[in-house]
Design a protein around this motif. Sequence first.
Motif, PDB file in Angstrom:
ATOM      1  N   LYS A  20       5.587  10.730  -0.909  1.00  0.00           N
ATOM      2  CA  LYS A  20       5.148  10.121  -2.007  1.00  0.00           C
ATOM      3  C   LYS A  20       6.386   9.513  -2.941  1.00  0.00           C
TER       4      LYS A  20
ATOM      5  N   SER B  99       7.940   5.922  -2.198  1.00  0.00           N
ATOM      6  CA  SER B  99       6.578   5.065  -2.728  1.00  0.00           C
ATOM      7  C   SER B  99       6.890   4.313  -4.332  1.00  0.00           C
ATOM      8  N   LEU B 100       7.745   6.309  -5.008  1.00  0.00           N
ATOM      9  CA  LEU B 100       8.096   5.944  -5.456  1.00  0.00           C
ATOM     10  C   LEU B 100       8.844   5.005  -5.827  1.00  0.00           C
TER      11      LEU B 100
ATOM     12  N   ASP C  64       9.886   2.071  -4.481  1.00  0.00           N
ATOM     13  CA  ASP C  64       9.543   0.469  -4.130  1.00  0.00           C
ATOM     14  C   ASP C  64       9.122   0.212  -3.004  1.00  0.00           C
TER      15      ASP C  64
ATOM     16  N   SER D 292       7.193   1.057  -0.606  1.00  0.00           N
ATOM     17  CA  SER D 292       5.410   1.566  -0.095  1.00  0.00           C
ATOM     18  C   SER D 292       4.938   1.334   1.296  1.00  0.00           C
TER      19      SER D 292
ATOM     20  N   HIS E  66      -3.650   6.098  -2.916  1.00  0.00           N
ATOM     21  CA  HIS E  66      -3.040   5.536  -4.086  1.00  0.00           C
ATOM     22  C   HIS E  66      -1.527   5.136  -3.224  1.00  0.00           C
ATOM     23  N   SER E  67      -1.150   4.492  -2.162  1.00  0.00           N
ATOM     24  CA  SER E  67      -0.458   4.028  -1.864  1.00  0.00           C
ATOM     25  C   SER E  67      -0.286   2.878  -1.489  1.00  0.00           C
TER      26      SER E  67
ATOM     27  N   GLU F  48      -1.478   1.124  -4.929  1.00  0.00           N
ATOM     28  CA  GLU F  48      -0.084   0.455  -6.334  1.00  0.00           C
ATOM     29  C   GLU F  48      -0.161  -0.914  -5.505  1.00  0.00           C
ATOM     30  N   ARG F  49      -0.710  -1.032  -3.923  1.00  0.00           N
ATOM     31  CA  ARG F  49      -0.322  -2.692  -4.229  1.00  0.00           C
ATOM     32  C   ARG F  49      -2.407  -3.405  -4.111  1.00  0.00           C
ATOM     33  N   ASP F  50      -2.805  -3.173  -4.722  1.00  0.00           N
ATOM     34  CA  ASP F  50      -4.427  -3.577  -5.138  1.00  0.00           C
ATOM     35  C   ASP F  50      -5.470  -3.795  -4.488  1.00  0.00           C
TER      36      ASP F  50
ATOM     37  N   TYR G 263      -7.461  -2.262  -3.053  1.00  0.00           N
ATOM     38  CA  TYR G 263      -8.268  -1.485  -3.392  1.00  0.00           C
ATOM     39  C   TYR G 263      -9.947  -1.147  -2.762  1.00  0.00           C
TER      40      TYR G 263
END
Length: 218
Positions: free
Chosen positions: A33, A36-37, A39, A41, A73-74, A77-79, A81
């Motif tokens: 996590k 990921s925060l 950057d 990812s 969630h990761s 963040e990269r769209d 979906y």
Amino acid sequence: MSAAEILLKRARNAEEVDLYLRSNMFLSIWQAKIRSLQDCSNEAEVMLRSLCSQAKAKKYWDLYVKAMIALGHSLVERDEYDEAATHFQAALKAADQTERADLDIEAKTGHALCLLKLGQQKNAGYLIIKAMTRAQQGGLGLLRANAMVAYADILVSRDQEEEAVRILQHASKEAQSCGYMITCAQIQKRLKQLHVLPDKPSNERIRTDRLGTDRENP
């Protein structure tokens, strides 16, 4: 973030041998996590995919759900979906085996946000209402506030901005009453985006927000 890394290292060094595997996996999820925060990812995704496999093999279903939610969630963040929704859905299914309300709520909230991004507003709304209801029943203030923020996003997508503002204001009070000031600040930012001047939060009962739950159980 560097302080968080130091705390994780100290925690690993303090682990007892018989608890090492579960605890190390738990700490690794948090490390991912943080990555990921920061950057990182791609690195976080590799770590989380490995942790998902390890937890599933050991039948550590709570850790499996946590890793799957973090991976979802990761990907968000990269769209990505579609894939994120698949992971949230798997986490939601596995959460039934843990009998933990917090994991079920997190998975529902993440999945609902993906469904919204994929144009499935009705399903997203149904899922997030269930998440809010369960969080309220369990007294999980932070998770309820997070779910309410997601519900506000759904309302905005339906052009129901007035109702979205009402929900966000309620979520802000919920977060503030629990002492989750980071979440409160994030909600206030959303209100500003909707051209609403948010209330100034008090500094009473300040409590450090966690990435997802009110409590963490290794």
